[in-house]
Design an enzyme around this catalytic site. Structure first.
Site, PDB file in Angstrom:
ATOM      1  N   TRP A  54      13.254  -6.988  -6.945  1.00 19.73           N
ATOM      2  CA  TRP A  54      12.598  -5.737  -6.544  1.00 19.73           C
ATOM      3  C   TRP A  54      13.057  -4.568  -7.399  1.00 19.73           C
ATOM      4  O   TRP A  54      12.234  -3.742  -7.830  1.00 19.73           O
ATOM      5  CB  TRP A  54      12.820  -5.451  -5.056  1.00 19.73           C
ATOM      6  CG  TRP A  54      12.011  -6.368  -4.192  1.00 19.73           C
ATOM      7  CD1 TRP A  54      12.496  -7.312  -3.321  1.00 19.73           C
ATOM      8  CD2 TRP A  54      10.577  -6.469  -4.125  1.00 19.73           C
ATOM      9  NE1 TRP A  54      11.446  -7.977  -2.717  1.00 19.73           N
ATOM     10  CE2 TRP A  54      10.273  -7.485  -3.184  1.00 19.73           C
ATOM     11  CE3 TRP A  54       9.533  -5.796  -4.767  1.00 19.73           C
ATOM     12  CZ2 TRP A  54       8.951  -7.838  -2.876  1.00 19.73           C
ATOM     13  CZ3 TRP A  54       8.218  -6.155  -4.454  1.00 19.73           C
ATOM     14  CH2 TRP A  54       7.946  -7.170  -3.518  1.00 19.73           C
ATOM     15  N   ASP A  66      16.042   1.894  -2.608  1.00 17.04           N
ATOM     16  CA  ASP A  66      14.992   1.096  -1.968  1.00 17.04           C
ATOM     17  C   ASP A  66      15.658   0.267  -0.870  1.00 17.04           C
ATOM     18  O   ASP A  66      16.287  -0.750  -1.135  1.00 17.04           O
ATOM     19  CB  ASP A  66      14.336   0.179  -3.018  1.00 17.04           C
ATOM     20  CG  ASP A  66      13.326  -0.779  -2.407  1.00 17.04           C
ATOM     21  OD1 ASP A  66      13.113  -0.741  -1.168  1.00 17.04           O
ATOM     22  OD2 ASP A  66      12.736  -1.581  -3.173  1.00 17.04           O
ATOM     23  N   LYS A  68       9.917  -5.288   6.972  1.00 17.97           N
ATOM     24  CA  LYS A  68      11.106  -6.122   7.137  1.00 17.97           C
ATOM     25  C   LYS A  68      11.877  -5.725   8.395  1.00 17.97           C
ATOM     26  O   LYS A  68      12.184  -6.563   9.216  1.00 17.97           O
ATOM     27  CB  LYS A  68      12.029  -6.012   5.920  1.00 17.97           C
ATOM     28  CG  LYS A  68      11.617  -6.852   4.705  1.00 17.97           C
ATOM     29  CD  LYS A  68      10.363  -6.372   4.005  1.00 17.97           C
ATOM     30  CE  LYS A  68       9.914  -7.225   2.868  1.00 17.97           C
ATOM     31  NZ  LYS A  68       9.889  -6.559   1.580  1.00 17.97           N
TER      32      LYS A  68
HETATM   33  C1  LIG Z   1       9.281  -6.152   0.350  1.00 23.34           C
HETATM   34  C2  LIG Z   1       9.975  -5.247  -0.582  1.00 23.34           C
HETATM   35  C3  LIG Z   1       9.279  -4.359  -1.412  1.00 23.34           C
HETATM   36  C4  LIG Z   1       7.778  -4.326  -1.518  1.00 23.34           C
HETATM   37  O1  LIG Z   1       7.172  -3.853  -0.422  1.00 23.34           O
HETATM   38  P1  LIG Z   1       5.556  -3.780  -0.375  1.00 23.34           P
HETATM   39  O2  LIG Z   1       5.340  -3.157   0.955  1.00 23.34           O
HETATM   40  O3  LIG Z   1       5.032  -5.166  -0.518  1.00 23.34           O
HETATM   41  O4  LIG Z   1       5.123  -2.916  -1.481  1.00 23.34           O
HETATM   42  C5  LIG Z   1      10.010  -3.522  -2.227  1.00 23.34           C
HETATM   43  N1  LIG Z   1      11.352  -3.543  -2.220  1.00 23.34           N
HETATM   44  C6  LIG Z   1      12.046  -4.395  -1.449  1.00 23.34           C
HETATM   45  C7  LIG Z   1      13.531  -4.385  -1.492  1.00 23.34           C
HETATM   46  C8  LIG Z   1      11.382  -5.274  -0.597  1.00 23.34           C
HETATM   47  O5  LIG Z   1      12.069  -6.113   0.181  1.00 23.34           O
END
Ligand SMILES: *Cc1c(COP(=O)(O)O)cnc(C)c1O
Length: 361
Positions: free
Chosen positions: A102, A173, A197
């Site tokens: 990511w 993030d 998540k």
């Molecule tokens: C799932 C995830 C994303 C992407 O999220 P989307 O909603 O699919 O754009 C980005 N960063 C991390 C760490 C993730 O787990």
């Protein structure tokens, strides 16, 4: 209904109590005769729950007064673009730590909008994947921001140190570990998370941004990504994802009732310890992440004999243990054990793993 434990990495399971409440209110929210998804976001009832969700999140994370909390669309990846558009110019440099897929994706997106520079990457350390803290001297003080991902969902790599970045704003993030443990929000410039998540349904992104970073968006920034415009409009410049916002609010209330983020952190640690212990005690399973960098949210593991992967997945599914297949880029298995996963789920998985090993070792 079948009793299952869902280890999906995302969209992931939500607390059973929240789902039951949402179901109960689904077609008759607040005795209105309508669903929450059928009413105006400008109505007093929706505005009230939206504001309450923000307040509950602020309470849970102890968000300082000088931070805005935004409920936007576009998930985690939306912010890969929104961050550079809001806080950098085309000529600025953004610094990046790449601890997994990511944060790597975030570099590629930022590179469309500024000079994205990787200043630290995962390395192999005696067969383990290790993420070293960058030296303060490697952090260019003229950079617009430093981006990192403290919990890599795909790779199961995490770290809890903060880069010593001086005045360079830290952008994290936290899509897969927000609300899993206490963090000192005041140390960050921006924290963002896709909701699916640890918060609620997919599509929503929660952005916590320090006020001095609001109002710097470049002119070409899409309005719905402009932090200042969104903050001025209480995240309702356009129609927000109302159902996701409502559900996130229920999750925040549930978290408060569980004892908040501190209580979740100790439960999460206990769940992770239980699972890693089972992996480490067996030569049938292994995890390749350095002990200092093991995620307590996403636990990837490999079977010593990958030929058994298919049968492991079949049998675990039969046993009600769902979505254990590792990400295609990593292979093997992955158990995502976010806040909503109970210790019972982890114990059921561990017991299944032991049985499976006895039968197949
Ligand atoms: C799932 C995830 C994303 C992407 O999220 P989307 O909603 O699919 O754009 C980005 N960063 C991390 C760490 C993730 O787990």
């Amino acid at each position: 209904m079948k009793n299952v434990f869902n280890f999906s990495a995302g969209p992931a399971m939500l607390p059973a109590a929240v789902m039951a409440q949402a179901q109960q209110e689904f077609i008759n929210w607040r005795d209105s005769g309508c669903s929450v998804m059928e009413v105006s976001h400008r109505g007093a009832d929706f505005i009230e729950i939206a504001a309450q969700a923000e307040q509950d999140l602020r309470d849970l994370m102890n968000v300082p007064e000088n931070f805005k909390v935004l409920f936007l669309q576009g998930g985690g990846r939306g912010q890969f673009a929104a961050v550079p558009l809001n806080i950098s110019t085309q000529d600025d440099t953004s610094l990046h730590l790449v601890s997994g897929s990511w944060s790597k994706g975030a570099v590629a997106e930022a590179a469309k909008y500024n000079n994205a520079k990787v200043i630290g990457e995962v390395t192999e350390h005696n067969g383990f994947q290790y993420m070293a803290k960058p030296a303060a001297a490697d952090i260019d003080q003229s950079a617009a921001y430093l981006h990192f991902c403290p919990n890599e969902t795909v790779d199961g790599i995490a770290f809890d140190w903060l880069p010593e970045a001086g005045d360079v704003p830290l952008v994290a993030d936290m899509s897969s570990n927000i609300l899993s443990r206490p963090v000192d929000v005041s140390k960050y410039g921006i924290i963002y998370a896709g909701a699916q998540k640890n918060i609620g349904p997919s599509g929503l992104s929660v952005v916590i941004v320090r006020e001095d970073l609001v109002g710097k968006a470049r002119q070409s920034t899409p309005s719905i990504f402009d932090y200042e415009l969104m903050a001025k409009n209480d995240s309702m410049y356009n129609t927000p994802p109302t159902f996701s916002w409502y559900l996130a609010g229920l999750v925040f209330k549930w978290l408060k009732a569980q004892g908040g983020v501190e209580a979740m952190a100790s439960l999460n640690q206990h769940k992770a310890d239980t699972l890693y212990k089972a992996i480490d005690e067996s030569s049938f399973y292994r995890n390749n992440v350095h002990p200092e960098n093991r995620s307590i949210m996403n636990v990837p593991f490999h079977l010593a004999d990958p030929a058994l992967d298919k049968v492991f997945l079949e049998k675990s599914k039969e046993a009600g243990l769902l979505a254990l297949k590792g990400h295609r880029s990593v292979g093997g298995m992955r158990a995502s054990i976010y806040n909503a996963m109970s210790i019972d789920g982890v114990e059921a998985l561990v017991s299944f793993m032991k049985d499976f090993e006895e039968k197949h070792a």
